[in-house]
Design a protein around this motif. Structure first.
Motif, PDB file in Angstrom:
ATOM      1  N   LEU A  82      28.370  28.354 -15.950  1.00 50.91           N
ATOM      2  CA  LEU A  82      29.252  28.830 -16.651  1.00 50.91           C
ATOM      3  C   LEU A  82      29.597  27.732 -18.135  1.00 50.91           C
ATOM      4  CD1 LEU A  82      30.864  31.453 -17.425  1.00 50.91           C
ATOM      5  CD2 LEU A  82      32.473  30.503 -15.504  1.00 50.91           C
ATOM      6  N   ARG A  83      29.913  28.230 -19.211  1.00 50.15           N
ATOM      7  CA  ARG A  83      29.974  27.288 -20.360  1.00 50.15           C
ATOM      8  C   ARG A  83      31.282  27.794 -21.175  1.00 50.15           C
ATOM      9  NH1 ARG A  83      24.597  26.409 -23.258  1.00 50.15           N
ATOM     10  NH2 ARG A  83      25.821  25.116 -24.687  1.00 50.15           N
ATOM     11  N   PHE A  84      32.200  26.834 -21.587  1.00 45.83           N
ATOM     12  CA  PHE A  84      33.577  27.278 -22.281  1.00 45.83           C
ATOM     13  C   PHE A  84      33.277  26.987 -23.661  1.00 45.83           C
ATOM     14  CE2 PHE A  84      33.967  26.351 -17.623  1.00 45.83           C
ATOM     15  CZ  PHE A  84      34.836  27.430 -17.178  1.00 45.83           C
ATOM     16  N   ASP A  85      34.292  27.776 -24.310  1.00 50.92           N
ATOM     17  CA  ASP A  85      34.290  27.836 -25.668  1.00 50.92           C
ATOM     18  C   ASP A  85      35.824  27.769 -26.114  1.00 50.92           C
ATOM     19  OD1 ASP A  85      34.002  27.942 -28.507  1.00 50.92           O
ATOM     20  OD2 ASP A  85      32.569  29.830 -28.191  1.00 50.92           O
TER      21      ASP A  85
ATOM     22  N   ILE B  31      38.244  19.933 -24.490  1.00 53.85           N
ATOM     23  CA  ILE B  31      37.482  21.182 -24.636  1.00 53.85           C
ATOM     24  C   ILE B  31      37.771  21.539 -26.186  1.00 53.85           C
ATOM     25  CG2 ILE B  31      39.050  22.965 -23.922  1.00 53.85           C
ATOM     26  CD1 ILE B  31      36.532  24.727 -23.143  1.00 53.85           C
ATOM     27  N   THR B  35      32.633  20.936 -30.284  1.00 51.84           N
ATOM     28  CA  THR B  35      32.141  22.187 -30.557  1.00 51.84           C
ATOM     29  C   THR B  35      30.769  22.736 -29.650  1.00 51.84           C
ATOM     30  OG1 THR B  35      30.668  21.213 -32.296  1.00 51.84           O
ATOM     31  CG2 THR B  35      32.936  22.207 -32.955  1.00 51.84           C
ATOM     32  N   HIS B  37      29.362  23.541 -25.986  1.00 47.53           N
ATOM     33  CA  HIS B  37      30.024  24.350 -25.241  1.00 47.53           C
ATOM     34  C   HIS B  37      29.898  24.221 -23.907  1.00 47.53           C
ATOM     35  CE1 HIS B  37      29.041  26.836 -29.071  1.00 47.53           C
ATOM     36  NE2 HIS B  37      30.147  27.148 -28.567  1.00 47.53           N
ATOM     37  N   PRO B  38      30.553  22.941 -23.288  1.00 53.74           N
ATOM     38  CA  PRO B  38      30.519  22.239 -22.002  1.00 53.74           C
ATOM     39  C   PRO B  38      30.814  23.126 -21.068  1.00 53.74           C
ATOM     40  CG  PRO B  38      32.647  21.701 -22.990  1.00 53.74           C
ATOM     41  CD  PRO B  38      31.845  22.442 -24.071  1.00 53.74           C
ATOM     42  N   ASP B  39      29.973  22.541 -19.889  1.00 50.15           N
ATOM     43  CA  ASP B  39      30.317  23.413 -18.806  1.00 50.15           C
ATOM     44  C   ASP B  39      31.505  22.708 -17.781  1.00 50.15           C
ATOM     45  OD1 ASP B  39      29.353  21.088 -17.472  1.00 50.15           O
ATOM     46  OD2 ASP B  39      27.294  21.979 -17.327  1.00 50.15           O
ATOM     47  N   LEU B  63      40.755  25.466 -16.392  1.00 53.01           N
ATOM     48  CA  LEU B  63      39.754  26.179 -17.422  1.00 53.01           C
ATOM     49  C   LEU B  63      40.195  28.005 -17.216  1.00 53.01           C
ATOM     50  CD1 LEU B  63      36.537  24.256 -17.043  1.00 53.01           C
ATOM     51  CD2 LEU B  63      38.152  24.561 -19.113  1.00 53.01           C
ATOM     52  N   ILE B  72      41.032  29.969 -24.585  1.00 53.44           N
ATOM     53  CA  ILE B  72      39.523  29.600 -24.459  1.00 53.44           C
ATOM     54  C   ILE B  72      38.840  30.917 -23.993  1.00 53.44           C
ATOM     55  CG2 ILE B  72      39.809  27.236 -24.000  1.00 53.44           C
ATOM     56  CD1 ILE B  72      38.820  27.543 -21.452  1.00 53.44           C
ATOM     57  N   SER B  73      37.316  30.711 -24.198  1.00 51.38           N
ATOM     58  CA  SER B  73      36.891  31.861 -23.816  1.00 51.38           C
ATOM     59  C   SER B  73      35.396  31.285 -23.104  1.00 51.38           C
ATOM     60  CB  SER B  73      36.201  32.868 -24.785  1.00 51.38           C
ATOM     61  OG  SER B  73      35.505  32.141 -25.850  1.00 51.38           O
ATOM     62  N   THR B  74      34.656  32.334 -22.651  1.00 49.06           N
ATOM     63  CA  THR B  74      33.393  31.734 -21.797  1.00 49.06           C
ATOM     64  C   THR B  74      32.069  32.350 -22.473  1.00 49.06           C
ATOM     65  OG1 THR B  74      33.795  33.305 -20.223  1.00 49.06           O
ATOM     66  CG2 THR B  74      34.323  31.310 -19.746  1.00 49.06           C
ATOM     67  N   LEU B  75      31.173  31.686 -22.658  1.00 44.48           N
ATOM     68  CA  LEU B  75      29.757  32.238 -23.179  1.00 44.48           C
ATOM     69  C   LEU B  75      29.246  33.389 -22.212  1.00 44.48           C
ATOM     70  CD1 LEU B  75      27.867  29.282 -24.917  1.00 44.48           C
ATOM     71  CD2 LEU B  75      29.814  30.534 -25.515  1.00 44.48           C
ATOM     72  N   GLN B  79      30.542  35.614 -16.135  1.00 44.19           N
ATOM     73  CA  GLN B  79      29.978  34.698 -15.343  1.00 44.19           C
ATOM     74  C   GLN B  79      29.444  35.596 -14.206  1.00 44.19           C
ATOM     75  OE1 GLN B  79      33.156  35.192 -15.822  1.00 44.19           O
ATOM     76  NE2 GLN B  79      34.592  35.086 -14.493  1.00 44.19           N
TER      77      GLN B  79
END
Lengths: 143, 143
Positions: A82-85, B31, B35, B37-39, B63, B72-75, B79
DNA sequence: TTCCTAAATAAGAATTGTTACTATTTAGTA
DNA sequence: TACTAAATAGTAACAATTCTTATTTAGGAA
């Protein structure tokens, strides 16, 4: 599922040079016959009703093989974690299908796309998010 | 990261009634300052340089809390597990943000969106995929 | 400031989704 | 019908995420 889909599957698998096993047929039949987007466990449970001895491992291997052969796809950015933004402003993504790199971009036009009539029946649209997929400059150079 | 982002974070967290801990500040700072999109593991490793005793569990909890608070949001689609799709024709998705249900739809217009100039520098676009997000009819009724 | 208490944390154990290992079975071919 | 490489079942291993519990701490009250 249509005969045509089954025929296409048989052809593509023969092209790939893999064996046409019971398990593969049933797993493909299951996923091709539904329009929800099931996970591996769901497919396993359903296929098990017809092939009681099938293993979960076979389901995973088969799905992965079918994806490789271009017969199915997976939802979302290539699995993994899962990746965060932290960017919560409306924005869109360019995703490299090679390396998975995801870059943000902004586009007013994409923020408010015309909603097709089919979708009006599905529910109320609140946001639109565009994912443009391709090969990033870096992967292109190193290729 | 901008002062403004930090201020917004502090305000939103105060609104949520949660405690403002070191760990939460540093995790958000990390985070918000990048820019890509780290896990979770990446964030953990980076935050650890400043807070050597932070735990991975705290990173995950924070998170998740930041997402809940809308900071924040997740890509990708929510999940959970990987989901498969036997529809390999170009198509788009309506995704319910409440229950996660994902429905396919077709739209010629969305198959060939004009690529914004910013994206031309990122790489070569091959496909476009639109995700319209909202509340599905079913969730709307049961609400 | 100091004390109090519920909330948050660290550490490690547990759980869950996915993949790997190995002996056995089987599809495709001779 | 027999052969062989590929595929399978069953189970073990692995990796990402979440839970458990004893300890620490933020924020409010005295």
């Amino acid at each position: 599922m249509s005969e045509q889909m089954m025929a296409e599957m048989l052809e593509k698998l023969r092209e790939s040079g893999v064996k046409l096993t019971h398990q593969r047929m049933e797993i493909f039949r299951e996923i091709a016959g539904r329009t929800d987007h099931p996970d591996a466990a769901t497919i396993y449970e359903c296929v098990r009703k017809r092939l009681p001895t099938v293993s979960l491992d076979t389901v995973y291997r088969t799905l992965s093989m079918l994806k490789e052969a271009g017969l199915i796809s997976t939802l979302g950015p290539n699995q993994d974690r899962l990746r965060f933004d932290a960017n919560i402003a409306p924005h869109h993504h360019f995703v490299c299908t090679k390396c998975g790199k995801t870059e943000d971009f902004y586009c007013e036009e994409f923020n408010a796309l015309r909603v097709p009539s089919d979708v009006l029946n599905m529910g109320i649209v609140e946001h639109s998010h565009v994912e443009l997929r391709g090969i990033c400059s870096e992967c292109r150079r190193s290729n």
